[in-house]
Design a protein around this motif. Structure first.
Motif, PDB file in Angstrom:
ATOM      1  N   LEU A  29      18.181 -13.670  19.891  1.00  0.00           N
ATOM      2  CA  LEU A  29      17.935 -11.870  19.568  1.00  0.00           C
ATOM      3  C   LEU A  29      17.071 -12.021  18.584  1.00  0.00           C
ATOM      4  CD1 LEU A  29      18.888  -9.077  20.214  1.00  0.00           C
ATOM      5  CD2 LEU A  29      20.484 -10.853  18.556  1.00  0.00           C
ATOM      6  N   SER A  30      16.884 -12.815  17.601  1.00  0.00           N
ATOM      7  CA  SER A  30      16.755 -12.716  16.160  1.00  0.00           C
ATOM      8  C   SER A  30      14.927 -12.660  17.001  1.00  0.00           C
ATOM      9  CB  SER A  30      16.783 -13.999  15.316  1.00  0.00           C
ATOM     10  OG  SER A  30      15.618 -13.848  14.625  1.00  0.00           O
ATOM     11  N   ILE A  31      14.871 -13.836  17.578  1.00  0.00           N
ATOM     12  CA  ILE A  31      13.372 -13.974  17.826  1.00  0.00           C
ATOM     13  C   ILE A  31      12.367 -12.777  19.006  1.00  0.00           C
ATOM     14  CG2 ILE A  31      11.590 -14.867  19.672  1.00  0.00           C
ATOM     15  CD1 ILE A  31      12.980 -17.812  18.422  1.00  0.00           C
ATOM     16  N   ALA A  32      13.893 -11.965  19.417  1.00  0.00           N
ATOM     17  CA  ALA A  32      13.008 -10.683  19.932  1.00  0.00           C
ATOM     18  C   ALA A  32      13.288  -9.381  19.375  1.00  0.00           C
ATOM     19  CB  ALA A  32      14.512 -10.528  20.667  1.00  0.00           C
ATOM     20  N   CYS A  33      13.897  -9.855  18.396  1.00  0.00           N
ATOM     21  CA  CYS A  33      13.495  -8.362  17.194  1.00  0.00           C
ATOM     22  C   CYS A  33      12.785  -8.897  16.603  1.00  0.00           C
ATOM     23  CB  CYS A  33      14.705  -8.596  16.211  1.00  0.00           C
ATOM     24  SG  CYS A  33      16.688  -7.777  17.211  1.00  0.00           S
ATOM     25  N   PHE A  34      11.980  -9.710  16.238  1.00  0.00           N
ATOM     26  CA  PHE A  34      10.476 -10.183  15.256  1.00  0.00           C
ATOM     27  C   PHE A  34       9.227 -10.178  16.457  1.00  0.00           C
ATOM     28  CE2 PHE A  34       7.432 -13.413  14.525  1.00  0.00           C
ATOM     29  CZ  PHE A  34       7.685 -12.295  13.108  1.00  0.00           C
ATOM     30  N   PHE A  35       9.168 -10.635  17.899  1.00  0.00           N
ATOM     31  CA  PHE A  35       8.604  -9.598  18.350  1.00  0.00           C
ATOM     32  C   PHE A  35       7.887  -8.272  18.458  1.00  0.00           C
ATOM     33  CE2 PHE A  35       8.682 -14.089  20.103  1.00  0.00           C
ATOM     34  CZ  PHE A  35       6.877 -14.241  19.914  1.00  0.00           C
ATOM     35  N   ALA A  36       9.608  -7.373  18.533  1.00  0.00           N
ATOM     36  CA  ALA A  36      10.104  -5.630  19.183  1.00  0.00           C
ATOM     37  C   ALA A  36       8.816  -5.030  17.318  1.00  0.00           C
ATOM     38  CB  ALA A  36      11.239  -5.862  18.702  1.00  0.00           C
ATOM     39  N   ILE A  37       9.502  -6.695  16.337  1.00  0.00           N
ATOM     40  CA  ILE A  37       9.202  -5.303  14.891  1.00  0.00           C
ATOM     41  C   ILE A  37       7.011  -5.595  15.302  1.00  0.00           C
ATOM     42  CG2 ILE A  37       8.177  -6.005  12.391  1.00  0.00           C
ATOM     43  CD1 ILE A  37      11.190  -6.601  12.301  1.00  0.00           C
ATOM     44  N   ILE A  38       6.476  -6.785  15.354  1.00  0.00           N
ATOM     45  CA  ILE A  38       5.172  -6.623  15.996  1.00  0.00           C
ATOM     46  C   ILE A  38       4.928  -5.760  17.049  1.00  0.00           C
ATOM     47  CG2 ILE A  38       3.640  -8.776  16.659  1.00  0.00           C
ATOM     48  CD1 ILE A  38       5.374 -10.911  15.610  1.00  0.00           C
ATOM     49  N   LEU A  39       4.859  -5.603  17.605  1.00  0.00           N
ATOM     50  CA  LEU A  39       4.376  -4.978  18.574  1.00  0.00           C
ATOM     51  C   LEU A  39       4.965  -3.080  18.201  1.00  0.00           C
ATOM     52  CD1 LEU A  39       6.084  -5.857  21.934  1.00  0.00           C
ATOM     53  CD2 LEU A  39       4.329  -6.016  21.602  1.00  0.00           C
ATOM     54  N   GLY A  40       6.165  -3.140  17.834  1.00  0.00           N
ATOM     55  CA  GLY A  40       6.322  -1.035  17.079  1.00  0.00           C
ATOM     56  C   GLY A  40       5.112  -1.772  15.761  1.00  0.00           C
ATOM     57  N   SER A  41       4.748  -2.809  14.973  1.00  0.00           N
ATOM     58  CA  SER A  41       3.275  -2.693  13.459  1.00  0.00           C
ATOM     59  C   SER A  41       2.823  -1.939  14.549  1.00  0.00           C
ATOM     60  CB  SER A  41       3.526  -3.613  12.950  1.00  0.00           C
ATOM     61  OG  SER A  41       3.114  -4.686  13.434  1.00  0.00           O
ATOM     62  N   ALA A  42       2.377  -2.349  15.173  1.00  0.00           N
ATOM     63  CA  ALA A  42       0.818  -2.635  16.112  1.00  0.00           C
ATOM     64  C   ALA A  42       1.397  -1.284  17.020  1.00  0.00           C
ATOM     65  CB  ALA A  42       1.034  -3.502  17.279  1.00  0.00           C
ATOM     66  N   ALA A  43       1.926  -0.429  16.853  1.00  0.00           N
ATOM     67  CA  ALA A  43       1.857   0.850  18.089  1.00  0.00           C
ATOM     68  C   ALA A  43       2.098   1.776  16.739  1.00  0.00           C
ATOM     69  CB  ALA A  43       3.270   1.085  18.671  1.00  0.00           C
ATOM     70  N   LYS A  44       2.300   1.694  15.543  1.00  0.00           N
ATOM     71  CA  LYS A  44       2.676   2.534  15.070  1.00  0.00           C
ATOM     72  C   LYS A  44       3.431   3.061  14.314  1.00  0.00           C
ATOM     73  CE  LYS A  44      -2.451   2.885  13.197  1.00  0.00           C
ATOM     74  NZ  LYS A  44      -3.752   1.525  13.605  1.00  0.00           N
ATOM     75  N   VAL A  45       4.254   2.282  14.621  1.00  0.00           N
ATOM     76  CA  VAL A  45       5.949   3.382  14.725  1.00  0.00           C
ATOM     77  C   VAL A  45       6.166   3.260  13.712  1.00  0.00           C
ATOM     78  CG1 VAL A  45       8.015   3.301  15.591  1.00  0.00           C
ATOM     79  CG2 VAL A  45       6.362   1.911  17.187  1.00  0.00           C
ATOM     80  N   ASP A  46       7.742   4.092  12.918  1.00  0.00           N
ATOM     81  CA  ASP A  46       8.037   5.118  11.837  1.00  0.00           C
ATOM     82  C   ASP A  46       9.530   3.483  12.037  1.00  0.00           C
ATOM     83  OD1 ASP A  46       9.029   6.158   9.999  1.00  0.00           O
ATOM     84  OD2 ASP A  46       9.420   7.330  10.649  1.00  0.00           O
ATOM     85  N   PHE A  47       9.315   3.076  11.081  1.00  0.00           N
ATOM     86  CA  PHE A  47      10.474   1.801  11.264  1.00  0.00           C
ATOM     87  C   PHE A  47      11.811   2.956  10.115  1.00  0.00           C
ATOM     88  CE2 PHE A  47       6.840  -0.912  11.697  1.00  0.00           C
ATOM     89  CZ  PHE A  47       7.226  -1.512  13.382  1.00  0.00           C
ATOM     90  N   ALA A  48      11.572   3.553  10.177  1.00  0.00           N
ATOM     91  CA  ALA A  48      12.620   4.311   8.608  1.00  0.00           C
ATOM     92  C   ALA A  48      13.434   5.529   9.581  1.00  0.00           C
ATOM     93  CB  ALA A  48      12.228   5.009   7.716  1.00  0.00           C
ATOM     94  N   SER A  49      13.336   5.338  11.205  1.00  0.00           N
ATOM     95  CA  SER A  49      14.273   5.863  11.971  1.00  0.00           C
ATOM     96  C   SER A  49      14.564   5.230  12.785  1.00  0.00           C
ATOM     97  CB  SER A  49      13.639   7.060  11.840  1.00  0.00           C
ATOM     98  OG  SER A  49      12.494   7.786  12.490  1.00  0.00           O
ATOM     99  N   GLY A  50      16.180   6.353  13.437  1.00  0.00           N
ATOM    100  CA  GLY A  50      16.252   5.058  14.564  1.00  0.00           C
ATOM    101  C   GLY A  50      16.482   3.700  14.607  1.00  0.00           C
ATOM    102  N   LEU A  51      16.745   3.104  15.502  1.00  0.00           N
ATOM    103  CA  LEU A  51      17.111   1.574  15.525  1.00  0.00           C
ATOM    104  C   LEU A  51      16.357   0.788  14.944  1.00  0.00           C
ATOM    105  CD1 LEU A  51      19.503   0.265  17.295  1.00  0.00           C
ATOM    106  CD2 LEU A  51      17.876  -0.411  19.116  1.00  0.00           C
ATOM    107  N   TRP A  52      15.403   1.547  14.601  1.00  0.00           N
ATOM    108  CA  TRP A  52      14.492   0.139  13.269  1.00  0.00           C
ATOM    109  C   TRP A  52      14.916  -0.592  12.663  1.00  0.00           C
ATOM    110  CZ3 TRP A  52      10.949  -2.026  16.331  1.00  0.00           C
ATOM    111  CH2 TRP A  52      10.302  -1.465  17.059  1.00  0.00           C
ATOM    112  N   PRO A  53      16.185   0.087  12.341  1.00  0.00           N
ATOM    113  CA  PRO A  53      15.926  -0.328  10.464  1.00  0.00           C
ATOM    114  C   PRO A  53      16.988  -1.570  10.596  1.00  0.00           C
ATOM    115  CG  PRO A  53      16.305   1.855   9.848  1.00  0.00           C
ATOM    116  CD  PRO A  53      16.312   1.543  11.540  1.00  0.00           C
ATOM    117  N   THR A  54      18.221  -1.086  12.040  1.00  0.00           N
ATOM    118  CA  THR A  54      18.992  -2.553  12.446  1.00  0.00           C
ATOM    119  C   THR A  54      17.803  -4.069  13.436  1.00  0.00           C
ATOM    120  OG1 THR A  54      20.199  -0.964  12.438  1.00  0.00           O
ATOM    121  CG2 THR A  54      20.944  -2.741  14.175  1.00  0.00           C
TER     122      THR A  54
END
Length: 88
Positions: A29-54
């Motif tokens: 789960l931790s590795i999957a979340c790590f890759f989700a953060i990498i993909l989200g930062s590449a897509a310029k997602v707002d990490f302050a809202s939604g499920l991203w803080p979790t």
């Protein structure tokens, strides 16, 4: 020369199996979340809202919990093996 465990190997208890698989699951789960953060930062997602803080917290907390569970399984198995060797 090492001493042998009386009666062969000790059976694996249910709690040992549960803790081991929970540890593995948390690491995956931790590795999957790590890759989700990498993909989200590449897509310029707002990490302050939604499920991203979790998702961000899981990356920090899950490996520590997984390591603690793995150490617990190791200590429990060492204690059980020592008690079995002391018994005979």
């Amino acid at each position: 020369m090492s001493t042998r465990t009386p009666g062969g190997d000790l059976p694996v208890r249910r709690i040992d199996r549960i803790l081991a698989f929970m540890s593995l699951g948390l690491l995956v789960l931790s590795i999957a979340c790590f890759f989700a953060i990498i993909l989200g930062s590449a897509a310029k997602v707002d990490f302050a809202s939604g499920l991203w803080p979790t998702v961000g917290v899981v990356v920090y907390i899950a490996p520590i919990l997984a390591f603690a569970m793995l150490i617990t399984v190791l200590i429990m198995s060492f204690v059980r093996r020592a008690r079995a060797n002391r018994g005979e």
